[in-house]
Enzyme design. Structure first.
Site, PDB file in Angstrom:
ATOM      1  N   CYS A   1      32.508  15.499  22.785  1.00 44.74           N
ATOM      2  CA  CYS A   1      32.731  14.426  23.763  1.00 44.74           C
ATOM      3  C   CYS A   1      33.259  13.151  23.118  1.00 44.74           C
ATOM      4  CB  CYS A   1      31.447  14.137  24.528  1.00 44.74           C
ATOM      5  SG  CYS A   1      30.048  13.665  23.488  1.00 44.74           S
TER       6      CYS A   1
ATOM      7  N   HIS B   1      25.911  11.361  24.702  1.00 43.36           N
ATOM      8  CA  HIS B   1      27.232  11.711  25.237  1.00 43.36           C
ATOM      9  C   HIS B   1      28.129  10.484  25.208  1.00 43.36           C
ATOM     10  CE1 HIS B   1      29.991  14.213  27.451  1.00 43.36           C
ATOM     11  NE2 HIS B   1      29.971  13.451  28.537  1.00 43.36           N
TER      12      HIS B   1
ATOM     13  N   ASN C   1      34.801  11.373  32.547  1.00 44.39           N
ATOM     14  CA  ASN C   1      34.063  12.339  31.747  1.00 44.39           C
ATOM     15  C   ASN C   1      35.033  13.359  31.136  1.00 44.39           C
ATOM     16  OD1 ASN C   1      31.901  13.703  30.607  1.00 44.39           O
ATOM     17  ND2 ASN C   1      30.719  13.784  32.499  1.00 44.39           N
TER      18      ASN C   1
END
Length: 436
Positions: A68, A356, A378
């Site tokens: 991520c 994250h 995202n």
């Protein structure tokens, strides 16, 4: 206190007499906990409209990997590329940076292992627990960009191991733990540890090249933009970065909000053993209060630039609806349970840490210029959230966001001086050393 059978029997009776809990039991056992406790009104209160909205580009997908932080960093460059060169869509290769991060982390691990650490030292156990992993920090990404550059995804596409990294990590860590024993034995025997280390790194390189593919040293890339203009590049990954991104990453700093007693505000921090490139950029954070933290993020977006940020994404998260809010689920009315820990308490007692990294792509401001909700890009693909985007309430940001990366010129002179000071070194297992 010993839990007696009489005490447990009393709990049975209390539950049986509570008609509300019996009704909730029926709902939860059939439908699941969060589905049963979901608050419908949270959706209407967090509609995806923002006074500052910087991108509607299609989202990327890290799939079954922990990349991520790479996706978030490359997405900030990607938006710049799409806008500047007028392309329909474009991605930089996340697999390319993944290869070099794994390679450099392996060398980093070996360097720590041959240091002066005794076998019974908790720090050695910490290193051996996970010699390397997919996650990382912003400054670690900068170290990779500066040393290896970047390439288009079309030039170095995904592999099975980059999209689903479990097997790669399992066997790379198995190899590195074996290497640790070899290196420490070589030192004990007075051998040439650097020569042995070079041989071991060749094995690591071979393993990565087989699983991820050999990365290009030079390449050719061509594309047409929306105006049908043809552009062509021939050169190295570092030359490609300089020509098509060209951002001086030394002009950006990591800012955190860690309200624990051991981390005074307006001071800089680093974490022992945290890094990837030996001799590369040091991982370093400036700790500020949350109001200032948000103002810095807003200022960067007001200037037209998205913001890399790190958070604890699993907290109060409604993945299907794309909501990160403090009122997503109602435990109090349904279960008579209330979660009252402060942000500092959650950090101190292991309830929360950064898990994250994503991109702040917009924010909604009220008449006084204060944030009310945030647009989050995202990297879980278009089927998560609202075509891949999430809405984070301002309260959720306060409680579960820990890190942003902003331009140095947004800091005050006092903040910049605090950042430039020699950082306090935190223990390896400090929550601010968590990898996104």
């Amino acid at each position: 206190m010993t839990v007696t059978s009489d005490f447990t029997q009393k709990l049975y009776e209390n539950f049986a007499e509570n008609t509300k809990l019996r009704a909730v039991e029926n709902a939860v056992t059939k439908n699941g906990l969060l589905s049963s406790l979901e608050v419908r009104g949270s959706h209407a209160a967090n509609l995806p409209e923002f006074s500052i909205d910087l991108t509607k580009d299609p989202v990327t997908n890290q799939k079954q990997s922990g990349r991520c932080w790479m996706f978030a960093a490359l997405n900030t460059f990607r938006h710049k590329f799409i806008n500047e060169f007028k392309t329909e869509d474009f991605e930089f290769s996340q697999a390319y940076t993944f290869f070099w991060d794994k390679y450099e982390k392996s060398n980093w691990f070996m360097e720590q292992i041959i240091g002066d650490i005794e076998m019974d030292d908790r720090r050695l156990k910490f290193l051996l627990q996970t010699p390397q992993q997919d996650g990382g920090q912003w400054d670690m990404m900068v170290a990779i960009f500066e040393k290896y550059g970047i390439v288009p995804k079309a030039v170095y596409p995904e592999s099975q191991a980059s999209s689903s990294s479990r097997e790669l990590n399992q066997y790379l860590n198995k190899l590195l733990r074996q290497d640790a024993e070899i290196l420490r034995y070589t030192i004990e025997q007075g051998g040439d540890v650097e020569a042995v280390k070079e041989e071991l790194l060749q094995e690591v390189f071979n393993f990565l090249a087989v699983t991820l593919g050999l990365p290009p040293q030079n390449f050719e890339f061509a594309f047409r933009n929306k105006d049908n203009e043809y552009k062509k590049f021939v050169g190295s990954p570092k030359e490609f970065y300089n020509e098509y991104v060209g951002i001086d990453l030394n002009n950006y700093v990591s800012v955190i909000n860690a309200p624990t007693a051991d981390k005074p505000y307006n001071k800089s921090y680093t974490v022992e053993f945290l890094g990837n490139v030996v001799g590369g950029k040091e991982v370093k954070h400036l700790n500020v209060e949350m109001d200032r933290f948000k103002k810095l993020a807003i200022a960067q977006m007001q200037a037209g630039e998205t913001v890399w940020f790190g958070c604890d994404v699993g907290q109060e998260s409604n993945r299907s609806a794309g909501l990160l809010t403090m009122d997503s689920y109602d435990f109090k009315s349904s279960l008579d349970i209330e979660f009252t820990q402060s942000k500092a308490g959650r950090l101190d007692y292991g309830e929360s840490l950064m898990t994250h990294a994503m991109v702040l792509a917009g924010v909604d401001l009220d008449a006084d210029g204060n944030s009310t909700k945030w647009k989050v890009e995202n990297s879980w693909g278009k089927d998560a959230g609202q075509k891949g985007y999430f809405v984070a309430s301002d309260e959720w940001m306060d409680e579960y966001t820990y890190q942003i990366v902003v331009r140095k010129d947004l800091l005050t002179e006092e903040e910049l001086a605090a950042y430039e000071e020699k950082p306090q070194v935190l223990l390896p297992w400090d929550p601010m050393g968590a990898l996104a």
